[in-house]
Design a protein around this motif. Structure first.
Motif, short mmCIF file in Angstrom:
data_model
loop_
_atom_site.label_atom_id
_atom_site.label_comp_id
_atom_site.label_asym_id
_atom_site.label_seq_id
_atom_site.Cartn_x
_atom_site.Cartn_y
_atom_site.Cartn_z
N ASN A 1 39.57 135.79 57.56
CA ASN A 1 40.17 134.82 58.49
C ASN A 1 41.27 135.51 59.28
O ASN A 1 41.53 136.70 59.09
N ARG A 2 41.91 134.79 60.16
CA ARG A 2 42.85 135.43 61.10
C ARG A 2 44.10 135.99 60.44
O ARG A 2 44.77 136.85 61.01
N ASN B 1 51.79 127.14 61.99
CA ASN B 1 50.86 126.02 62.16
C ASN B 1 51.60 124.73 62.50
O ASN B 1 51.17 123.95 63.36
N GLY C 1 50.94 124.12 66.10
CA GLY C 1 49.67 123.43 65.91
C GLY C 1 49.83 121.98 65.52
O GLY C 1 48.90 121.39 64.96
N GLU D 1 52.80 127.72 75.57
CA GLU D 1 51.53 127.03 75.80
C GLU D 1 50.35 127.86 75.30
O GLU D 1 49.39 127.32 74.75
N ASP D 2 50.42 129.17 75.47
CA ASP D 2 49.35 130.05 74.96
C ASP D 2 49.30 130.01 73.43
O ASP D 2 48.22 130.01 72.84
N LEU D 3 50.48 130.00 72.80
CA LEU D 3 50.53 129.93 71.34
C LEU D 3 49.96 128.61 70.83
O LEU D 3 49.24 128.57 69.84
N GLU D 4 50.28 127.52 71.52
CA GLU D 4 49.78 126.22 71.11
C GLU D 4 48.25 126.17 71.20
O GLU D 4 47.59 125.52 70.38
N LYS D 5 47.68 126.86 72.17
CA LYS D 5 46.22 126.90 72.29
C LYS D 5 45.59 127.64 71.12
O LYS D 5 44.51 127.30 70.65
N LYS D 6 46.28 128.68 70.62
CA LYS D 6 45.74 129.47 69.51
C LYS D 6 45.72 128.68 68.21
O LYS D 6 44.90 128.94 67.33
N PHE D 7 46.64 127.73 68.08
CA PHE D 7 46.72 126.97 66.85
C PHE D 7 46.10 125.59 66.96
O PHE D 7 46.23 124.78 66.07
#
Length: 220
Positions: free
Chosen positions: A73-74, A188, A192, A214-220
């Motif tokens: 996993n990541r 998270n 997230g 915003e990019d971080l929120e998309k990853k989570f």
């Protein structure tokens, strides 16, 4: 005036006692194996208790903790938590157990907290860099490199982590002072959450560009 002082002292002692007792309650019977069906059961500490006459060895049993878990996993780790939901007999006993598997070269149990339990970690194999951060205002990092056989304690509620710095996989066993210690993984929870936290809030809190948030929120 003397009576007022006595009353104030009594209130203070009561407060101290309540704070000292802010953990899983002590059981008042031999056991209270949890059951999802409320029929013929008593509600105790967040769970319905099976009738003692119907309790079996399986209520206190789990098998397979020796089996390695996938770390594909990541973050490169896997936590197998044995709390009251996995072992019903843990209900009211104030303890749980976990197996932690870490991938080679960078397997990470990310920074997180257990709001209801202190954790004691035993490394079975591998080399882990572990640590926790003290509360405000110091936010001091207490960290150490652990080898097989080493033990480390993470105080209740404090942010902590484990990171595999070896070229081989690692395994550890953790015991926690709650039947259901809970876990809040910091990244998270922050990036997230559902619904998402306003990016303006996080951009200011972390001193980051709003686009990065915003990019971080998309990853989570």
């Amino acid at each position: 005036m003397g009576a007022v002082n006595v009353l104030a002292a009594s209130l203070l002692l009561a407060l101290v006692y309540s704070l000292a007792s802010a953990s899983d309650p002590s059981p008042l019977q031999d056991f209270c194996a949890a059951i999802n069906d409320p029929k013929y059961a008593v509600f105790v500490n967040g769970k319905f208790c099976k009738s003692p006459n119907l309790t079996t060895a399986d209520d206190f049993f789990f098998t397979g903790l020796n089996v390695p878990r996938s770390t594909a996993n990541r973050v490169g780790s896997n936590v197998t938590l044995l709390n009251v939901d996995r072992i019903p007999g843990l209900n009211t006993l104030g303890i749980s157990l976990a197996r932690l598997d870490y991938a080679a070269e960078g397997g990470l149990n990310p920074p997180h907290t257990h709001p209801r339990g202190t954790e004691i970690l035993l490394v079975l194999q591998g080399t882990l860099y572990v640590g926790f951060v003290t509360s405000n205002p110091d936010n001091r990092l207490i960290a150490k490199v652990l080898q097989a056989g080493d033990v480390f304690v993470f105080p209740v509620g404090l942010i902590h982590f484990q990171f595999n710095i070896a070229k081989t996989s690692a395994v550890a066993i953790a015991a926690l002072s709650s039947q259901n210690p809970g876990v809040i993984t910091i990244a998270n929870a922050i990036f997230g959450s559902n619904p998402p936290i306003n990016p303006d809030v996080l951009a200011k809190a972390f001193q980051l560009d709003k686009q990065i948030v915003e990019d971080l929120e998309k990853k989570f």
